[in-house]
Design a protein around this motif. Structure first.
Motif, PDB file in Angstrom:
ATOM      1  N   ASP A 101     -23.798   3.350 -24.055  1.00  0.00           N
ATOM      2  CA  ASP A 101     -22.801   4.231 -23.458  1.00  0.00           C
ATOM      3  C   ASP A 101     -22.246   5.292 -24.405  1.00  0.00           C
ATOM      4  O   ASP A 101     -22.185   6.467 -24.051  1.00  0.00           O
ATOM      5  N   SER A 104     -24.516   8.360 -25.307  1.00  0.00           N
ATOM      6  CA  SER A 104     -24.737   9.158 -24.105  1.00  0.00           C
ATOM      7  C   SER A 104     -23.495   9.972 -23.747  1.00  0.00           C
ATOM      8  O   SER A 104     -23.595  11.127 -23.302  1.00  0.00           O
ATOM      9  N   LEU A 105     -22.318   9.394 -23.936  1.00  0.00           N
ATOM     10  CA  LEU A 105     -21.077  10.105 -23.658  1.00  0.00           C
ATOM     11  C   LEU A 105     -20.882  11.278 -24.619  1.00  0.00           C
ATOM     12  O   LEU A 105     -20.482  12.374 -24.203  1.00  0.00           O
ATOM     13  N   THR A 106     -21.168  11.068 -25.881  1.00  0.00           N
ATOM     14  CA  THR A 106     -21.008  12.152 -26.848  1.00  0.00           C
ATOM     15  C   THR A 106     -22.014  13.273 -26.572  1.00  0.00           C
ATOM     16  O   THR A 106     -21.696  14.453 -26.735  1.00  0.00           O
ATOM     17  N   ARG A 108     -23.198  14.050 -23.612  1.00  0.00           N
ATOM     18  CA  ARG A 108     -22.735  14.750 -22.412  1.00  0.00           C
ATOM     19  C   ARG A 108     -21.609  15.722 -22.775  1.00  0.00           C
ATOM     20  O   ARG A 108     -21.533  16.834 -22.245  1.00  0.00           O
ATOM     21  N   TYR A 304     -17.417   3.579 -17.588  1.00  0.00           N
ATOM     22  CA  TYR A 304     -17.788   4.830 -18.248  1.00  0.00           C
ATOM     23  C   TYR A 304     -16.645   5.845 -18.204  1.00  0.00           C
ATOM     24  O   TYR A 304     -16.467   6.628 -19.146  1.00  0.00           O
ATOM     25  N   ARG A 305     -15.865   5.825 -17.126  1.00  0.00           N
ATOM     26  CA  ARG A 305     -14.699   6.701 -17.064  1.00  0.00           C
ATOM     27  C   ARG A 305     -13.700   6.337 -18.173  1.00  0.00           C
ATOM     28  O   ARG A 305     -13.144   7.205 -18.850  1.00  0.00           O
ATOM     29  N   LYS A 307     -14.340   4.765 -20.975  1.00  0.00           N
ATOM     30  CA  LYS A 307     -14.915   5.080 -22.284  1.00  0.00           C
ATOM     31  C   LYS A 307     -14.964   6.585 -22.538  1.00  0.00           C
ATOM     32  O   LYS A 307     -14.871   7.037 -23.684  1.00  0.00           O
ATOM     33  N   ALA A 308     -15.075   7.366 -21.466  1.00  0.00           N
ATOM     34  CA  ALA A 308     -15.028   8.821 -21.609  1.00  0.00           C
ATOM     35  C   ALA A 308     -13.673   9.255 -22.153  1.00  0.00           C
ATOM     36  O   ALA A 308     -13.576  10.149 -23.008  1.00  0.00           O
ATOM     37  N   VAL A 321     -14.843  14.410 -21.469  1.00  0.00           N
ATOM     38  CA  VAL A 321     -16.136  14.067 -20.875  1.00  0.00           C
ATOM     39  C   VAL A 321     -15.932  13.763 -19.396  1.00  0.00           C
ATOM     40  O   VAL A 321     -15.198  12.839 -19.049  1.00  0.00           O
ATOM     41  N   VAL A 323     -17.529  12.387 -16.079  1.00  0.00           N
ATOM     42  CA  VAL A 323     -18.684  11.601 -15.635  1.00  0.00           C
ATOM     43  C   VAL A 323     -19.044  11.891 -14.178  1.00  0.00           C
ATOM     44  O   VAL A 323     -20.022  11.330 -13.661  1.00  0.00           O
ATOM     45  N   TRP A 326     -22.712  12.448 -12.875  1.00  0.00           N
ATOM     46  CA  TRP A 326     -23.640  11.992 -13.916  1.00  0.00           C
ATOM     47  C   TRP A 326     -24.573  10.898 -13.402  1.00  0.00           C
ATOM     48  O   TRP A 326     -25.738  10.845 -13.757  1.00  0.00           O
TER      49      TRP A 326
END
Length: 358
Positions: A101, A104-106, A108, A304-305, A307-308, A321, A323, A326
């Motif tokens: 995760d 991939s977040l960085t 994005r 993911y939200r 962690k964003a 970020v 999501v 995505w």
């Protein structure tokens, strides 16, 4: 022109008319699908731990394209983990990636255009292991201690969340950025007192060189997540190939999620060099289907939200970020229906409570 010569010329032109366009068409349709994995493979082969160990070594994706000789599948395994995979994606060297995760977040946040197609390991446990003589018996004991952590990988955010839940400021810990192999050696030698990471750290526990001081096992919200993603440009150009690849990957996860295959799954993963007892301990009292669910459910999206927001708050990215848009579940949903797997895994709500089968 003599009759015989005219017939030869006509025949040659006819053959050219038949073969020429076909040869050009075949050449134009040839595609090499380039897949990256955020981690090294044992002995330069395809043996890694976790769900990709079955997908890659048992050639599920290659089998999905067995009826299409114009498609070639090419794997790359990256010692530099997620950050190295991001570099390859950004430079156009990969079409698909199995990764965690945080990287991939960085990516994005930096503008890399990808789509998440399915989860592969949505609920990996986080462990804090410590030297037996360290005096660290719980997560609160890490204040002021030397602790290894593989920053920039999927366990980074999970560690931060676990510390926050226990009222611990990460700045009160003497963190050392180490990959898994370095962390294992550092604990064994006494260069660090403890380490946060995934199940690979249990190797030291099996050897009697460390003990588990804390884990997130049983907490579906505080976990590290991994997924399969595709470069947006490849998806736009080859949606049919994306569908086939997702279908092949889903077959591997379905086989790996069946309890009757538990020991066979662990045996394949053990070819990576990690002792089979590590997997037995990591998955103890947890269903394979719970750990290896491919579903893009509310719990995964909410994770993911969260962690964003974390990556922005921690200063790991400059821009927020988003999501939204995505996740692209249409390929997965079609494969679930086509393969009769709609009830193979349980969907979870955003609060971590089961909602039932898909």
């Amino acid at each position: 022109m003599p009759r015989v010569l005219r017939r030869i010329v006509a025949l040659a032109l006819g053959v050219a008319a038949l073969l020429g366009p076909v040869s050009i068409s075949v050449a134009a349709e040839r595609v090499t699908i380039r897949i990256g994995y955020a981690g090294p493979a044992a002995e330069g082969g395809r043996f890694v731990s976790g769900p990709v160990g079955v997908i890659a070594s048992e050639r599920y994706i290659e089998r999905a394209f067995a009826d299409d000789p114009a498609v070639t599948v090419e794997w790359s395994f990256f010692k530099g983990a997620g950050p190295a995979v991001n570099e390859a994606l950004a430079s156009g060297q990969l079409d698909f990636a199995f990764m965690g995760d945080l990287p991939s977040l960085t990516a994005r946040a930096a503008g890399l255009q990808t789509r998440i197609l399915m989860a592969t390991s949505p609920r990996d446990n986080l462990y804090l292991v410590a030297r037996p003589d360290s005096g660290i018996a719980a997560i609160g004991d890490v204040r002021g201690r030397r602790v290894a952590q593989f920053r920039g990988t999927s366990t980074h955010l999970t560690t931060d969340r676990a510390l926050s839940q226990h009222g611990i400021d990460a700045r009160d810990i003497r963190f050392f950025n180490m990959d898994d192999a370095t962390a294992l050696a550092a604990i064994a030698s006494g260069d660090v007192d403890a380490a946060f990471g995934k199940s690979i750290l249990l190797r030291l526990v099996e050897q009697g060189l460390a003990k588990v001081a804390f884990s997130t096992k049983g907490d579906p919200a505080t976990t590290a997540s991994s997924h399969l993603l595709v470069a947006a440009a490849f998806e736009a150009a080859h949606p049919d190939l994306v569908a086939k690849l997702v279908r092949g990957t889903l077959k591997a996860l379905a086989w790996s999620s069946r309890e009757e295959n538990r020991e066979a799954v662990f045996a394949i993963w053990a070819k990576s060099g990690t002792p089979i007892d590590v997997f037995r301990a990591d998955y103890e009292e947890q269903a394979l289907a719970y750990r290896l669910s491919p579903l893009i459910d509310d719990l995964l999206v909410e994770s993911y939200r969260y962690k964003a927001a974390q990556v922005k708050a921690l200063g790991l990215v400059r821009r927020p970020v988003d999501v939204t848009g995505w996740f692209e579940p249409k390929y997965l949903n079609a494969a679930l229906k086509d393969l009769g797997l709609e009830k193979a895994w349980i969907r979870y709500a955003a609060d971590g409570k089961p909602r039932g089968n898909s």
